[in-house]
Design an enzyme around this catalytic site. Structure first.
Site, mmCIF file in Angstrom:
data_model
loop_
_atom_site.group_PDB
_atom_site.id
_atom_site.type_symbol
_atom_site.label_atom_id
_atom_site.label_comp_id
_atom_site.label_asym_id
_atom_site.label_seq_id
_atom_site.Cartn_x
_atom_site.Cartn_y
_atom_site.Cartn_z
ATOM 1 N N LEU A 1 -1.170 5.712 5.079
ATOM 2 C CA LEU A 1 -1.128 4.651 4.076
ATOM 3 C C LEU A 1 0.323 4.241 3.826
ATOM 4 O O LEU A 1 1.150 5.066 3.427
ATOM 5 C CB LEU A 1 -1.759 5.115 2.764
ATOM 6 C CG LEU A 1 -3.250 5.474 2.802
ATOM 7 C CD1 LEU A 1 -3.728 5.856 1.402
ATOM 8 C CD2 LEU A 1 -4.084 4.315 3.350
ATOM 9 N N ASP A 2 0.614 2.963 4.075
ATOM 10 C CA ASP A 2 1.927 2.413 3.757
ATOM 11 C C ASP A 2 1.898 1.951 2.311
ATOM 12 O O ASP A 2 1.068 1.114 1.938
ATOM 13 C CB ASP A 2 2.249 1.234 4.674
ATOM 14 C CG ASP A 2 2.251 1.627 6.147
ATOM 15 O OD1 ASP A 2 2.590 2.791 6.439
ATOM 16 O OD2 ASP A 2 1.897 0.785 6.991
ATOM 17 N N VAL A 3 2.775 2.502 1.490
ATOM 18 C CA VAL A 3 2.687 2.238 0.054
ATOM 19 C C VAL A 3 4.025 1.742 -0.510
ATOM 20 O O VAL A 3 5.094 2.063 0.001
ATOM 21 C CB VAL A 3 2.237 3.493 -0.722
ATOM 22 C CG1 VAL A 3 0.890 3.979 -0.199
ATOM 23 C CG2 VAL A 3 3.255 4.610 -0.631
ATOM 24 N N TYR B 1 -0.275 -1.249 1.447
ATOM 25 C CA TYR B 1 -0.005 -2.420 2.280
ATOM 26 C C TYR B 1 -0.439 -2.125 3.715
ATOM 27 O O TYR B 1 -0.561 -0.963 4.108
ATOM 28 C CB TYR B 1 1.488 -2.763 2.273
ATOM 29 C CG TYR B 1 1.995 -3.376 0.984
ATOM 30 C CD1 TYR B 1 2.363 -4.720 0.922
ATOM 31 C CD2 TYR B 1 2.111 -2.613 -0.174
ATOM 32 C CE1 TYR B 1 2.829 -5.288 -0.258
ATOM 33 C CE2 TYR B 1 2.572 -3.171 -1.360
ATOM 34 C CZ TYR B 1 2.933 -4.515 -1.389
ATOM 35 O OH TYR B 1 3.391 -5.065 -2.546
#
Length: 259
Positions: free
Chosen positions: A129-131, A143
């Protein structure tokens, strides 16, 4: 108790290895196969390879590259980028990769996590998870597509769903810290550690072994993942593949296990 891991992360862009800063300005750092060979000699715990082009360009994983990487690796390999189906995940595992990492596809279709987990095993199913932290309110949002698409999902809430869906590990990649070498986002790590029971790993911001020690010993995450720290050396960021000496790594891990 699972033993903490110190893990290099390699980004593949246009066939070469790159390093980004806050997901922008990719800097070429070398050839993927050569990097794997060097990391073999350094006896790394695990290697994460992420193709940052595949999802952005809506193309399949590069199975030829994956096969070549797996053939060279003498450590567990986690591969992510462009995986959108169970068939692709199974093919990647058949090439000798230990884990597959989903990202945008897990956001678009959370059921895919369950389907892949059922086929290849929970231990081989990873979600990245890109956060990014909101300026006001302190919430962390998810994102996709190299940080260009805001999903509206809360990182903590979605992590809880992924645990139920069958993810065996969740990797949280801080967009704000990526490539800055200013340290991990420990606030995010602590919140996530309290929110889910599934093993978590953090990437984004590591600039020293002290940063890794702080993350593992104070927060208790499973994996400290780093990019710049293991491909650059010194204040001028000369390209040099590196990794902690076995005795230093062992001391760090032992200290974390005593916490």
């Amino acid at each position: 108790m699972l033993r903490p891991r110190i893990v290099p992360c390699l980004l593949v862009h246009e066939g070469g290895l790159v390093k980004t800063v806050r997901f922008n300005d990719p800097t070429y750092v070398g050839d993927p196969i050569n990097a794997v060979r060097i990391f073999n000699e350094k006896e790394v715990d695990e290697l994460v390879v992420l193709d940052i082009d595949a999802t952005a360009k809506s193309v399949e994983p590069d199975f030829n590259l994956i096969g070549n990487l797996a053939a060279e690796c003498r450590m567990p390999l986690c591969y992510g980028g462009g995986i959108t189906s169970v068939a692709q995940a199974k093919r990647i595992i058949s090439l000798g990769v230990e884990k597959v990492a989903l990202s945008a596809s897990a956001v678009a279709n959370p059921a895919l996590v369950s389907e892949i987990s059922a086929e290849i095993g929970r231990q081989s199913t990873v979600v990245v998870l890109d956060v990014r932290k909101r300026t006001f309110g302190g919430r962390y949002d998810v994102y996709t597509h190299n940080g260009t698409i805001k999903t509206g999902l809360s990182a903590l809430d979605f992590a809880k769903e992924l645990e139920v869906r069958g993810a065996g590990e969740i990797v949280f990649n801080s967009i704000d810290r990526d490539g800055t070498t200013k340290g991990y986002d420990l606030d995010l790590a602590r919140q996530l550690r309290a929110a889910v029971n599934v093993p978590i790993s953090m990437v984004g911001g590591a600039g020293s072994l002290e940063d890794i020690e702080e993350l593992i010993c104070e927060v208790g995450v499973l994996g400290a993942i780093a990019g710049s720290l293991f491909v650059f050396k010194g204040k001028y960021r000369a390209v040099l593949i590196n990794y902690p000496q076995p005795d230093l790594k062992e001391q760090l891990v032992l200290r974390s296990l005593k916490k």
